[in-house]
Design a protein around this motif. Structure first.
Motif, PDB file in Angstrom:
ATOM      1  N   GLN A  68      91.410  35.820  -7.946  1.00  0.00           N
ATOM      2  CA  GLN A  68      92.570  35.651  -6.969  1.00  0.00           C
ATOM      3  C   GLN A  68      91.955  35.746  -5.531  1.00  0.00           C
ATOM      4  O   GLN A  68      91.330  36.778  -5.168  1.00  0.00           O
ATOM      5  N   SER A  73      97.093  31.563   5.959  1.00  0.00           N
ATOM      6  CA  SER A  73      97.700  30.277   6.039  1.00  0.00           C
ATOM      7  C   SER A  73      97.425  29.692   7.342  1.00  0.00           C
ATOM      8  O   SER A  73      97.416  30.653   8.303  1.00  0.00           O
ATOM      9  N   ASP A  79      96.727  24.146   4.560  1.00  0.00           N
ATOM     10  CA  ASP A  79      96.958  25.070   3.408  1.00  0.00           C
ATOM     11  C   ASP A  79      96.588  24.030   2.062  1.00  0.00           C
ATOM     12  O   ASP A  79      95.940  24.449   1.167  1.00  0.00           O
ATOM     13  N   GLU A  80      97.265  22.877   2.218  1.00  0.00           N
ATOM     14  CA  GLU A  80      97.070  21.986   1.149  1.00  0.00           C
ATOM     15  C   GLU A  80      95.665  21.401   0.928  1.00  0.00           C
ATOM     16  O   GLU A  80      95.053  21.173  -0.024  1.00  0.00           O
ATOM     17  N   ASP A  82      93.071  23.182   1.582  1.00  0.00           N
ATOM     18  CA  ASP A  82      92.195  24.279   0.890  1.00  0.00           C
ATOM     19  C   ASP A  82      92.346  23.997  -0.491  1.00  0.00           C
ATOM     20  O   ASP A  82      91.253  24.010  -1.303  1.00  0.00           O
ATOM     21  N   ARG A  83      93.579  23.855  -0.872  1.00  0.00           N
ATOM     22  CA  ARG A  83      93.955  23.804  -2.130  1.00  0.00           C
ATOM     23  C   ARG A  83      93.180  22.408  -2.875  1.00  0.00           C
ATOM     24  O   ARG A  83      92.580  22.670  -3.908  1.00  0.00           O
ATOM     25  N   LEU A  86      89.801  23.453  -3.741  1.00  0.00           N
ATOM     26  CA  LEU A  86      89.530  24.143  -4.952  1.00  0.00           C
ATOM     27  C   LEU A  86      89.708  23.335  -6.307  1.00  0.00           C
ATOM     28  O   LEU A  86      89.061  23.432  -7.199  1.00  0.00           O
ATOM     29  N   ASP A  87      90.876  22.276  -5.959  1.00  0.00           N
ATOM     30  CA  ASP A  87      91.058  21.364  -7.054  1.00  0.00           C
ATOM     31  C   ASP A  87      89.803  20.382  -7.391  1.00  0.00           C
ATOM     32  O   ASP A  87      89.362  20.297  -8.536  1.00  0.00           O
ATOM     33  N   TYR A 103      92.723  31.443  -8.600  1.00  0.00           N
ATOM     34  CA  TYR A 103      93.766  31.099  -8.004  1.00  0.00           C
ATOM     35  C   TYR A 103      93.621  31.615  -6.280  1.00  0.00           C
ATOM     36  O   TYR A 103      93.080  32.418  -5.814  1.00  0.00           O
ATOM     37  N   MET A 104      94.065  30.646  -5.590  1.00  0.00           N
ATOM     38  CA  MET A 104      94.338  30.614  -4.095  1.00  0.00           C
ATOM     39  C   MET A 104      95.836  30.968  -3.596  1.00  0.00           C
ATOM     40  O   MET A 104      96.395  30.185  -4.064  1.00  0.00           O
ATOM     41  N   ASN A 105      96.076  32.051  -2.831  1.00  0.00           N
ATOM     42  CA  ASN A 105      97.330  32.056  -2.324  1.00  0.00           C
ATOM     43  C   ASN A 105      97.085  32.009  -0.765  1.00  0.00           C
ATOM     44  O   ASN A 105      96.069  32.771  -0.196  1.00  0.00           O
ATOM     45  N   HIS A 106      97.916  31.583   0.132  1.00  0.00           N
ATOM     46  CA  HIS A 106      97.827  31.467   1.536  1.00  0.00           C
ATOM     47  C   HIS A 106      99.103  32.336   2.032  1.00  0.00           C
ATOM     48  O   HIS A 106      99.884  32.371   1.460  1.00  0.00           O
TER      49      HIS A 106
END
Length: 149
Positions: A68, A73, A79-80, A82-83, A86-87, A103-106
């Motif tokens: 994690q 943010s 943030d999208e 960054d995701r 990752l994807d 998993y990535m949390n902002h």
């Protein structure tokens, strides 16, 4: 080290030199290692440098057993992005076998003090690159730097 009165979070750039030394001194006594990834390309736009650094950082963390990641943010759109990095790493199988569960949390910086530590560690590396190594020296083996190009 709590932030200065009137500020909501610690921000390395706004701190005085003496306070920066106290901050890195405190971090040097914590059971953490600050991993800083620097993408060196003076011609690249900041977003491109960030994406390339993240493309190194995330698989490196996964290899070390991290599942994690909390990222500060910068707003929904960023943030999208960054995701999306990752994807893309997942799709290209850049993670070691079994590590795709990263998993990535902002979170806003004011809500996660751990982000203050990350800010200070990155700030110490920036200062070292500008010729002021006292902060990175104080961090000692609590600071690990990976440079990409």
């Amino acid at each position: 080290t709590p932030p200065n009165p009137g500020r909501f979070k610690l921000h390395w750039h706004a701190e005085q030199a003496s306070r920066r030394l106290r901050i890195v001194g405190t971090i040097s006594r914590l059971p953490v290692v600050g991993l800083v990834v620097v993408h060196v390309d003076a011609l690249a736009k900041p977003a491109s440098r960030r994406n390339r650094a993240m493309a190194t950082l995330l698989p490196t963390l996964a290899t070390r057993g991290v599942n994690q990641v909390v990222v500060e943010s910068r707003g929904r759109r960023d943030d999208e992005k960054d995701r999306a990095v990752l994807d893309g790493l997942r799709r290209s199988r850049r993670f070691p076998q079994g590590a795709a569960s990263l998993y990535m949390n902002h979170m806003p910086g004011v809500e996660e003090p751990g982000l203050w530590v990350a800010d200070a560690i990155c700030g110490a590396e920036v200062r070292r690159r500008l010729g002021e190594s006292i902060y990175s020296e104080t961090l000692g083996d609590r600071l690990e730097v990976i440079s990409t190009s």
